[in-house]
Scaffold this motif. Structure first.
Motif, mmCIF file in Angstrom:
data_model
loop_
_atom_site.group_PDB
_atom_site.id
_atom_site.type_symbol
_atom_site.label_atom_id
_atom_site.label_comp_id
_atom_site.label_asym_id
_atom_site.label_seq_id
_atom_site.Cartn_x
_atom_site.Cartn_y
_atom_site.Cartn_z
ATOM 1 N N ALA A 301 0.825 -1.209 0.000
ATOM 2 C CA ALA A 301 0.000 0.000 0.000
ATOM 3 C C ALA A 301 0.859 1.259 0.000
ATOM 4 O O ALA A 301 0.505 2.271 -0.617
ATOM 5 N N LEU A 302 2.000 1.216 0.688
ATOM 6 C CA LEU A 302 2.883 2.386 0.742
ATOM 7 C C LEU A 302 3.542 2.658 -0.603
ATOM 8 O O LEU A 302 3.720 3.815 -1.001
ATOM 9 N N ASN A 303 3.916 1.602 -1.320
ATOM 10 C CA ASN A 303 4.608 1.764 -2.600
ATOM 11 C C ASN A 303 3.583 1.998 -3.707
ATOM 12 O O ASN A 303 3.171 1.090 -4.402
ATOM 13 N N THR A 304 3.206 3.264 -3.880
ATOM 14 C CA THR A 304 2.139 3.626 -4.814
ATOM 15 C C THR A 304 2.616 3.773 -6.252
ATOM 16 O O THR A 304 1.818 3.665 -7.183
ATOM 17 N N HIS A 305 3.904 4.065 -6.469
ATOM 18 C CA HIS A 305 4.409 4.331 -7.819
ATOM 19 C C HIS A 305 5.769 3.656 -7.987
ATOM 20 O O HIS A 305 6.567 3.637 -7.052
ATOM 21 N N ARG A 306 6.012 3.136 -9.169
ATOM 22 C CA ARG A 306 7.339 2.609 -9.479
ATOM 23 C C ARG A 306 7.552 2.593 -10.990
ATOM 24 O O ARG A 306 6.598 2.610 -11.779
ATOM 25 N N GLY A 307 8.834 2.561 -11.360
ATOM 26 C CA GLY A 307 9.201 2.553 -12.767
ATOM 27 C C GLY A 307 10.697 2.366 -12.900
ATOM 28 O O GLY A 307 11.442 2.441 -11.910
ATOM 29 N N PRO A 308 11.201 2.160 -14.125
ATOM 30 C CA PRO A 308 12.625 1.876 -14.327
ATOM 31 C C PRO A 308 13.487 3.134 -14.272
ATOM 32 O O PRO A 308 13.036 4.234 -14.606
ATOM 33 N N LEU A 309 14.735 2.950 -13.846
ATOM 34 C CA LEU A 309 15.687 4.058 -13.822
ATOM 35 C C LEU A 309 15.820 4.697 -15.201
ATOM 36 O O LEU A 309 15.974 5.917 -15.305
#
Length: 333
Positions: A301-309
């Motif tokens: 729930a805390l990790n709302t966004h992610r993507g590659p470097l």
């Protein structure tokens, strides 16, 4: 190797640079995940007071061991997280165990280049096995340790009534670890979405929108045993003194550039205690890992966004907008 560098405020670039050489007492780590912190957004926005550009940001780091010193317990491939506070070991603070308050501290991604890169070499004592924690979750250990340290500094227990002001990621981490100790937690913020997440997702017992009327209502009655400020602004820090019960502790997770003031007669009348909380200690990192292992930290729930470097330049532009709704964003390598 690839690295994401902030050349000047508002200017990011993905560059090629030489891989670091491992020092004799250092571990070379292949970075797998980088948590994005408010500090990183401040650097990007030109709001950090103690930074020289250009700078490779990134201090919330997890990865795998690439090379380790001879005789180390670490071996290539081991999953690890990195404690980003490089302390001198010689100053008075270090000698008494306050490595978080080292007089000569260097923080990765702030005072020296950090981990938004494929490889980083850091002192061996700063590289810690994850204890089975998923590597993406391990990239959140550092920011959670900030809240765990503040809760420990406030000596929070199960009988305490706690008010957390500011429901950003650091305030959320304080809520998590205050609740882990059994405290009754109220959270105050200006954003209804953050308050809803704090109660529904983190288990806060009550929430209050931060307006002048609600603040006045909170100040009535006995007040709170512990107030934790995580707002990052002087006016709410000053207002927080009014919420203290007699004998209360006031923990400042926030740090601001300007002076703060408060009523000395009121402070003395309540025999309150004012407590600074800076960075975190090894015990706080261990507490975070233990609570993660016990399933008490809602990492998904805390990790709302992610993507590659590789997309970091565009992602940073997007994630820095308040309307993006970021709680914790993570770059993957």
């Amino acid at each position: 190797m690839k690295a994401l560098i902030c050349n000047e405020p508002g200017s990011l670039a993905l560059i090629d640079r030489p891989a670091p050489l491992r020092g004799d007492a250092e571990v070379l780590v292949r970075i797998r995940h980088v948590g994005i912190c408010g500090t990183d957004f401040h650097i990007f926005g030109g709001k950090h007071p103690f930074l020289e550009y250009p700078r490779v940001m990134g201090h919330e780091l997890s990865g795998t061991v690439q090379e380790a010193p001879e005789g180390s317990d670490l071996k290539p491939g081991d999953p690890v997280y990195i404690v980003p506070y490089l302390s001198c070991g010689d100053c008075q603070a270090c000698r008494i165990g306050l490595t978080n308050a080292c007089r000569n501290i260097r923080v990765l991604g702030v005072h020296t280049d950090g981990g938004m890169a494929e490889l980083i070499s850091v002192p061996a004592q700063n590289v810690i096995p994850t204890g089975g924690i998923d590597l993406r979750d391990a990239a959140m250990i550092e920011f959670l340790a900030i809240g765990a340290h503040g809760v420990a500094r406030g000596h929070i227990g199960a009988r305490d009534r706690v008010l957390v002001t500011g429901a950003g990621p650091i305030g959320m981490s304080a809520i998590i670890f205050a609740k882990a100790r059994g405290a009754h937690v109220t959270v105050m913020d200006t954003r209804e979405d953050r308050l809803a997440f704090a109660t529904d997702g983190l288990g806060a017992d009550a929430s209050v929108i931060a307006t002048s009327d609600d603040a006045a209502r909170l100040a009535e009655g006995d007040g709170f045993d512990v107030v934790i400020d995580a707002t990052g602004a002087a006016p709410p820090i000053e207002r927080g003194f009014a919420f203290l019960a007699h004998g209360a502790r006031y923990v400042l997770l926030s740090v601001v550039r300007q002076d703060i003031s408060f009523s000395d007669p009121e402070f003395h009348k309540r025999e309150a205690t004012l407590i600074a909380s800076r960075n975190a200690l090894p015990a706080d990192f261990a507490e975070v890992v233990a609570q993660m292992q016990a399933g008490r930290v809602p990492t998904q729930a805390l990790n709302t966004h992610r993507g590659p470097l590789a997309d970091g330049v565009a992602l940073f532009q997007d994630w820095s907008r308040p309307q993006a709704g970021v709680i914790k964003a993570i770059l993957d390598l």
